[in-house]
Write a protein that holds these residues in place. Structure first.
Motif, PDB file in Angstrom:
ATOM      1  N   HIS A 143      46.826   2.204  18.748  1.00 32.44           N
ATOM      2  CA  HIS A 143      46.248   2.054  20.088  1.00 32.44           C
ATOM      3  C   HIS A 143      44.740   1.803  19.990  1.00 32.44           C
ATOM      4  CE1 HIS A 143      46.090   2.600  24.455  1.00 32.44           C
ATOM      5  NE2 HIS A 143      45.029   3.366  24.281  1.00 32.44           N
ATOM      6  N   ILE A 144      44.076   2.535  19.109  1.00 30.02           N
ATOM      7  CA  ILE A 144      42.645   2.334  18.897  1.00 30.02           C
ATOM      8  C   ILE A 144      42.383   0.952  18.309  1.00 30.02           C
ATOM      9  CG2 ILE A 144      40.658   3.100  17.521  1.00 30.02           C
ATOM     10  CD1 ILE A 144      41.932   5.949  17.633  1.00 30.02           C
ATOM     11  N   THR A 145      43.160   0.590  17.300  1.00 25.21           N
ATOM     12  CA  THR A 145      42.905  -0.636  16.552  1.00 25.21           C
ATOM     13  C   THR A 145      43.137  -1.885  17.384  1.00 25.21           C
ATOM     14  OG1 THR A 145      43.485   0.488  14.482  1.00 25.21           O
ATOM     15  CG2 THR A 145      43.526  -1.910  14.459  1.00 25.21           C
ATOM     16  N   LYS A 146      44.161  -1.893  18.233  1.00 22.23           N
ATOM     17  CA  LYS A 146      44.461  -3.109  18.989  1.00 22.23           C
ATOM     18  C   LYS A 146      43.346  -3.468  19.961  1.00 22.23           C
ATOM     19  CE  LYS A 146      47.077  -1.187  22.910  1.00 22.23           C
ATOM     20  NZ  LYS A 146      48.362  -1.199  23.628  1.00 22.23           N
ATOM     21  N   GLN A 152      39.934  -1.855   8.644  1.00 21.43           N
ATOM     22  CA  GLN A 152      41.323  -1.791   8.217  1.00 21.43           C
ATOM     23  C   GLN A 152      42.058  -0.681   8.951  1.00 21.43           C
ATOM     24  OE1 GLN A 152      40.856  -1.281   3.995  1.00 21.43           O
ATOM     25  NE2 GLN A 152      39.884   0.715   4.179  1.00 21.43           N
ATOM     26  N   LEU A 153      43.379  -0.820   8.934  1.00 21.86           N
ATOM     27  CA  LEU A 153      44.288   0.147   9.546  1.00 21.86           C
ATOM     28  C   LEU A 153      45.221   0.666   8.470  1.00 21.86           C
ATOM     29  CD1 LEU A 153      45.818   1.492  11.996  1.00 21.86           C
ATOM     30  CD2 LEU A 153      47.113  -0.650  12.158  1.00 21.86           C
ATOM     31  N   VAL A 154      45.348   1.994   8.382  1.00 23.44           N
ATOM     32  CA  VAL A 154      46.267   2.624   7.427  1.00 23.44           C
ATOM     33  C   VAL A 154      47.275   3.451   8.215  1.00 23.44           C
ATOM     34  CG1 VAL A 154      46.492   4.150   5.425  1.00 23.44           C
ATOM     35  CG2 VAL A 154      44.416   2.760   5.713  1.00 23.44           C
ATOM     36  N   LEU A 155      48.557   3.236   7.946  1.00 22.58           N
ATOM     37  CA  LEU A 155      49.623   3.985   8.607  1.00 22.58           C
ATOM     38  C   LEU A 155      50.474   4.674   7.550  1.00 22.58           C
ATOM     39  CD1 LEU A 155      50.795   1.345  11.261  1.00 22.58           C
ATOM     40  CD2 LEU A 155      49.269   3.299  11.621  1.00 22.58           C
ATOM     41  N   GLU A 156      50.621   5.970   7.690  1.00 25.18           N
ATOM     42  CA  GLU A 156      51.398   6.770   6.731  1.00 25.18           C
ATOM     43  C   GLU A 156      52.556   7.445   7.450  1.00 25.18           C
ATOM     44  OE1 GLU A 156      50.953  10.964   4.339  1.00 25.18           O
ATOM     45  OE2 GLU A 156      49.119   9.794   4.672  1.00 25.18           O
ATOM     46  N   GLN A 193      45.584  -7.774  14.263  1.00 25.36           N
ATOM     47  CA  GLN A 193      45.336  -8.679  13.139  1.00 25.36           C
ATOM     48  C   GLN A 193      44.425  -8.055  12.083  1.00 25.36           C
ATOM     49  OE1 GLN A 193      44.281 -12.642  14.415  1.00 25.36           O
ATOM     50  NE2 GLN A 193      45.802 -12.643  16.040  1.00 25.36           N
ATOM     51  N   THR A 194      44.013  -6.841  12.313  1.00 26.30           N
ATOM     52  CA  THR A 194      43.220  -6.088  11.340  1.00 26.30           C
ATOM     53  C   THR A 194      44.011  -5.907  10.045  1.00 26.30           C
ATOM     54  OG1 THR A 194      42.104  -4.878  13.112  1.00 26.30           O
ATOM     55  CG2 THR A 194      42.148  -3.838  10.947  1.00 26.30           C
ATOM     56  N   PRO A 195      43.386  -6.045   8.873  1.00 26.38           N
ATOM     57  CA  PRO A 195      44.086  -5.762   7.614  1.00 26.38           C
ATOM     58  C   PRO A 195      44.801  -4.420   7.684  1.00 26.38           C
ATOM     59  CG  PRO A 195      41.955  -6.725   7.144  1.00 26.38           C
ATOM     60  CD  PRO A 195      41.999  -6.501   8.629  1.00 26.38           C
ATOM     61  N   THR A 196      46.086  -4.430   7.321  1.00 26.00           N
ATOM     62  CA  THR A 196      46.951  -3.276   7.569  1.00 26.00           C
ATOM     63  C   THR A 196      47.656  -2.836   6.294  1.00 26.00           C
ATOM     64  OG1 THR A 196      47.312  -3.932   9.873  1.00 26.00           O
ATOM     65  CG2 THR A 196      48.951  -2.464   8.894  1.00 26.00           C
ATOM     66  N   TYR A 197      47.664  -1.517   6.074  1.00 21.43           N
ATOM     67  CA  TYR A 197      48.306  -0.934   4.902  1.00 21.43           C
ATOM     68  C   TYR A 197      49.268   0.151   5.367  1.00 21.43           C
ATOM     69  CZ  TYR A 197      44.299  -3.266   2.870  1.00 21.43           C
ATOM     70  OH  TYR A 197      43.363  -4.216   2.527  1.00 21.43           O
ATOM     71  N   ILE A 198      50.521   0.046   4.945  1.00 20.21           N
ATOM     72  CA  ILE A 198      51.561   0.984   5.380  1.00 20.21           C
ATOM     73  C   ILE A 198      52.120   1.722   4.173  1.00 20.21           C
ATOM     74  CG2 ILE A 198      53.836   1.192   6.478  1.00 20.21           C
ATOM     75  CD1 ILE A 198      53.125  -1.221   8.202  1.00 20.21           C
ATOM     76  N   ILE A 199      52.166   3.046   4.293  1.00 20.39           N
ATOM     77  CA  ILE A 199      52.679   3.916   3.224  1.00 20.39           C
ATOM     78  C   ILE A 199      53.856   4.701   3.798  1.00 20.39           C
ATOM     79  CG2 ILE A 199      52.113   5.772   1.615  1.00 20.39           C
ATOM     80  CD1 ILE A 199      49.127   5.051   2.054  1.00 20.39           C
ATOM     81  N   HIS A 200      54.989   4.715   3.081  1.00 16.52           N
ATOM     82  CA  HIS A 200      56.161   5.424   3.607  1.00 16.52           C
ATOM     83  C   HIS A 200      57.049   5.882   2.453  1.00 16.52           C
ATOM     84  CE1 HIS A 200      57.962   5.787   7.781  1.00 16.52           C
ATOM     85  NE2 HIS A 200      58.806   6.468   7.018  1.00 16.52           N
TER      86      HIS A 200
END
Length: 253
Positions: A143-146, A152-156, A193-200
């Motif tokens: 929500h913040i990033t959009k 960059q955006l990191v999602l864990e 469209q921010t560079p995005t990194y997803i960890i799961h």
């Protein structure tokens, strides 16, 4: 069944937000350089945060934590990130967590994140800001990033939507009609469209691995990476030190 439906409707906040309060006089016991923040929202709510400071920061991480625990516990992770990667770290409590006050309304809660993002912008340019969301915190992070342009955006361990989690956890309930909170990442990921990194974790028993895979597929970021932690569950990724911290090493290099 009617009783179960009624209970779910009226007690769903306790199922979603595993929170407790801290006395306003509580003093955080962390070592090193940090500052306590109190940011006021337009409706009068006051949001509590902590700003951990690195000696020569490479940037700042805005960390949105999971659905259980308050800053007295999440602060340890914020401090660890600051020490490990030489970034300033801001971590904050949602309404009803710790010292943070205010009514829980979805839009109000999500917009609280902008207060802390704007705080970060007073200290660092946007190209030095990382937004990092873990689990429930992923909803706040996207929500913040959009609405902004961080580095960059990191999602864990992040879900696609709260509705999908409810449907998977309570398939016998009409969650579509009962759920008051409709936090989602699906639509957000299609515009970020921010560079995005997803960890799961591949064995995540709370937010299935497929949620992370789907978010990665939906991402419109030109630069994106997916880090699968083999054997990882929802709350134990740090115990898989080589792949987990290897991912963070790459992201925060």
């Amino acid at each position: 069944m009617l009783f179960v439906i009624v209970m779910f409707y009226f007690f769903q906040e306790k199922l979603i937000f595993y929170s407790s309060t801290l006395p306003q006089s509580y003093e955080y016991p962390f070592e090193g350089s940090f500052a306590e923040l109190f940011l006021r929202a337009e409706d009068g709510a006051v949001l509590n945060g902590l700003h951990f400071k690195a000696a020569n920061p490479k940037g700042i991480i805005l960390y949105c934590h999971g659905n259980a625990g308050e800053l007295d516990s999440w602060g340890h992770w914020g401090q660890d990130l600051a020490n490990r990667y030489s970034y300033d770290v801001v971590v904050w409590d949602y309404r009803g967590y710790g010292k943070s006050t205010g009514k829980r309304r979805q839009n109000l809660m999500l917009d609280d994140g902008f207060l802390f993002y704007e705080y970060c912008k007073t200290l660092f340019s946007e190209e030095l800001i990382t937004v990092y969301g873990r689990s429930l915190g992923g909803f706040f992070a996207t929500h913040i990033t959009k609405a902004n342009s961080p580095k960059q955006l990191v999602l864990e361990s992040t879900p696609t939507s709260l509705l999908e989690v409810a449907n998977e956890s309570y398939p016998f309930l009409p969650a579509k009609w009962l759920l008051k909170f409709r936090f989602q990442n699906v639509q957000n990921m299609t515009v970020i469209q921010t560079p995005t990194y997803i960890i799961h974790g591949t064995e995540d028993g709370l937010i299935p691995f497929e949620h992370g895979q789907r978010l990665f597929g939906l991402s419109k970021a030109a630069k994106k990476e997916f880090y699968a932690i083999e054997g990882g569950d929802h709350n134990d990724l740090t115990t898989f030190a080589t792949p987990f911290f290897g991912a963070l090493d790459t992201i925060f290099k």
